[in-house]
Design a protein around this motif. Structure first.
Motif, PDB file in Angstrom:
ATOM      1  N   UNK A  62      66.676 131.201  37.726  1.00  0.00           N
ATOM      2  CA  UNK A  62      65.581 131.837  38.462  1.00  0.00           C
ATOM      3  C   UNK A  62      64.698 130.856  39.237  1.00  0.00           C
ATOM      4  N   UNK A  63      64.738 129.592  38.892  1.00  0.00           N
ATOM      5  CA  UNK A  63      63.950 128.573  39.599  1.00  0.00           C
ATOM      6  C   UNK A  63      64.834 127.696  40.483  1.00  0.00           C
ATOM      7  N   UNK A  64      66.088 128.149  40.711  1.00  0.00           N
ATOM      8  CA  UNK A  64      67.001 127.406  41.574  1.00  0.00           C
ATOM      9  C   UNK A  64      67.831 126.367  40.855  1.00  0.00           C
ATOM     10  N   UNK A  65      67.716 126.291  39.518  1.00  0.00           N
ATOM     11  CA  UNK A  65      68.490 125.308  38.773  1.00  0.00           C
ATOM     12  C   UNK A  65      69.970 125.696  38.776  1.00  0.00           C
ATOM     13  N   UNK A  66      70.822 124.681  38.778  1.00  0.00           N
ATOM     14  CA  UNK A  66      72.273 124.887  38.821  1.00  0.00           C
ATOM     15  C   UNK A  66      72.902 124.289  37.572  1.00  0.00           C
ATOM     16  N   UNK A  67      73.631 125.119  36.844  1.00  0.00           N
ATOM     17  CA  UNK A  67      74.313 124.680  35.633  1.00  0.00           C
ATOM     18  C   UNK A  67      75.810 124.860  35.811  1.00  0.00           C
ATOM     19  N   UNK A  68      76.578 123.933  35.255  1.00  0.00           N
ATOM     20  CA  UNK A  68      78.032 124.053  35.189  1.00  0.00           C
ATOM     21  C   UNK A  68      78.420 124.150  33.721  1.00  0.00           C
ATOM     22  N   UNK A  69      79.332 125.078  33.429  1.00  0.00           N
ATOM     23  CA  UNK A  69      79.840 125.258  32.067  1.00  0.00           C
ATOM     24  C   UNK A  69      81.357 125.215  32.123  1.00  0.00           C
ATOM     25  N   UNK A  70      81.938 124.303  31.374  1.00  0.00           N
ATOM     26  CA  UNK A  70      83.396 124.238  31.242  1.00  0.00           C
ATOM     27  C   UNK A  70      83.788 124.869  29.916  1.00  0.00           C
ATOM     28  N   UNK A  71      84.706 125.816  29.961  1.00  0.00           N
ATOM     29  CA  UNK A  71      85.148 126.565  28.782  1.00  0.00           C
ATOM     30  C   UNK A  71      86.426 125.942  28.233  1.00  0.00           C
ATOM     31  N   UNK A  72      86.393 125.556  26.987  1.00  0.00           N
ATOM     32  CA  UNK A  72      87.553 124.932  26.347  1.00  0.00           C
ATOM     33  C   UNK A  72      87.970 125.755  25.137  1.00  0.00           C
ATOM     34  N   UNK A  73      89.193 126.233  25.177  1.00  0.00           N
ATOM     35  CA  UNK A  73      89.676 127.133  24.135  1.00  0.00           C
ATOM     36  C   UNK A  73      90.462 126.417  23.043  1.00  0.00           C
ATOM     37  N   UNK A  74      90.762 125.136  23.243  1.00  0.00           N
ATOM     38  CA  UNK A  74      91.524 124.403  22.220  1.00  0.00           C
ATOM     39  C   UNK A  74      91.345 122.904  22.422  1.00  0.00           C
ATOM     40  N   UNK A  75      91.751 122.142  21.415  1.00  0.00           N
ATOM     41  CA  UNK A  75      91.728 120.680  21.499  1.00  0.00           C
ATOM     42  C   UNK A  75      92.587 120.210  22.671  1.00  0.00           C
ATOM     43  N   UNK A  76      93.774 120.795  22.808  1.00  0.00           N
ATOM     44  CA  UNK A  76      94.677 120.405  23.895  1.00  0.00           C
ATOM     45  C   UNK A  76      94.052 120.686  25.261  1.00  0.00           C
ATOM     46  N   UNK A  77      93.388 121.811  25.391  1.00  0.00           N
ATOM     47  CA  UNK A  77      92.707 122.167  26.639  1.00  0.00           C
ATOM     48  C   UNK A  77      91.643 121.119  26.966  1.00  0.00           C
ATOM     49  N   UNK A  78      90.900 120.692  25.969  1.00  0.00           N
ATOM     50  CA  UNK A  78      89.857 119.691  26.181  1.00  0.00           C
ATOM     51  C   UNK A  78      90.450 118.332  26.541  1.00  0.00           C
ATOM     52  N   UNK A  79      91.438 117.879  25.788  1.00  0.00           N
ATOM     53  CA  UNK A  79      91.980 116.541  26.033  1.00  0.00           C
ATOM     54  C   UNK A  79      92.726 116.455  27.359  1.00  0.00           C
ATOM     55  N   UNK A  80      93.203 117.568  27.874  1.00  0.00           N
ATOM     56  CA  UNK A  80      93.899 117.566  29.171  1.00  0.00           C
ATOM     57  C   UNK A  80      92.924 117.487  30.342  1.00  0.00           C
ATOM     58  N   UNK A  81      91.642 117.721  30.111  1.00  0.00           N
ATOM     59  CA  UNK A  81      90.642 117.742  31.184  1.00  0.00           C
ATOM     60  C   UNK A  81      90.178 116.326  31.477  1.00  0.00           C
ATOM     61  N   UNK A  82      90.615 115.793  32.594  1.00  0.00           N
ATOM     62  CA  UNK A  82      90.251 114.431  32.986  1.00  0.00           C
ATOM     63  C   UNK A  82      89.197 114.415  34.105  1.00  0.00           C
ATOM     64  N   UNK A  83      88.807 115.580  34.585  1.00  0.00           N
ATOM     65  CA  UNK A  83      87.957 115.636  35.769  1.00  0.00           C
ATOM     66  C   UNK A  83      86.511 116.047  35.512  1.00  0.00           C
ATOM     67  N   UNK A  84      86.149 116.335  34.280  1.00  0.00           N
ATOM     68  CA  UNK A  84      84.841 116.918  34.010  1.00  0.00           C
ATOM     69  C   UNK A  84      83.678 116.061  34.479  1.00  0.00           C
ATOM     70  N   UNK A  85      83.787 114.735  34.422  1.00  0.00           N
ATOM     71  CA  UNK A  85      82.665 113.891  34.831  1.00  0.00           C
ATOM     72  C   UNK A  85      82.364 114.027  36.324  1.00  0.00           C
ATOM     73  N   UNK A  86      83.350 114.452  37.111  1.00  0.00           N
ATOM     74  CA  UNK A  86      83.121 114.709  38.529  1.00  0.00           C
ATOM     75  C   UNK A  86      82.222 115.902  38.779  1.00  0.00           C
ATOM     76  N   UNK A  87      82.084 116.769  37.785  1.00  0.00           N
ATOM     77  CA  UNK A  87      81.217 117.950  37.925  1.00  0.00           C
ATOM     78  C   UNK A  87      79.742 117.602  37.802  1.00  0.00           C
ATOM     79  N   UNK A  88      79.429 116.471  37.197  1.00  0.00           N
ATOM     80  CA  UNK A  88      78.037 116.107  36.948  1.00  0.00           C
ATOM     81  C   UNK A  88      77.240 115.961  38.245  1.00  0.00           C
ATOM     82  N   UNK A  89      77.907 115.603  39.330  1.00  0.00           N
ATOM     83  CA  UNK A  89      77.231 115.422  40.616  1.00  0.00           C
ATOM     84  C   UNK A  89      76.933 116.739  41.317  1.00  0.00           C
TER      85      UNK A  89
END
Length: 165
Positions: A62-89
């Protein structure tokens, strides 16, 4: 329609044309969007803030803030994600969303944590705020608004070109 005539509504659905069942990550995203809505955020799923990056959920507060949420359903799903730090920008706060059975100790410090299911969720750890620069915020917010409007237009006119007169 008169009695005895048949129309499209009388025809049973064609099973080959039905959508596949949602994947676990999609169910998590739905619960995350419901949670965020309860905090007065609006959200888009599978949003691309810039070419090459597709986030599971991007939310505008409501104040213009922007949030990103990555959904991880398993350990394998999480460990395969190599790009998440690019979302921080591309956001002010970054979260992981997982279900209750996910090994939370895998998740990096300095990120937010949401535990969710298909019906809702809870923020267990608020992500630290990293405020976007004004020009980046304006560009991301415009892109978010255009994507939301495109989605609405496609619902109102599924066969249309997406251009209104």
């Amino acid at each position: 329609m008169t009695s005895g005539t048949s129309g499209p509504q009388d025809t049973p659905p064609d099973p080959s044309r039905q959508a596949p069942p949602p994947r676990p990550g999609q169910l998590l995203a739905r619960g995350v969007c419901r949670l965020l809505a309860s905090h007065d955020f609006v959200a888009l799923t599978e949003y691309t803030p810039t070419p090459g990056l597709r986030v599971d959920v991007m939310a505008l507060g409501p104040k213009g803030e922007l949030w990103v949420v990555e959904c991880k359903s398993s350990r394998a799903d999480f460990t395969a994600d190599r790009k998440w730090q690019g979302y921080l920008d591309w956001c002010d706060r970054y979260f992981w969303a997982v279900d209750t059975g996910f090994p939370q100790d895998l998740l990096p410090e300095g990120t937010g944590l949401i535990v969710a299911d298909a019906w809702g969720g809870e923020i267990l750890r608020l992500a630290p705020e990293r405020r976007l620069a004004g020009a980046r915020r304006a560009a991301v917010t415009r892109g978010f608004a255009r994507a939301a409007a495109r989605g609405l237009m496609s619902l109102r006119d599924p066969g249309g070109s997406g251009v209104q007169a």
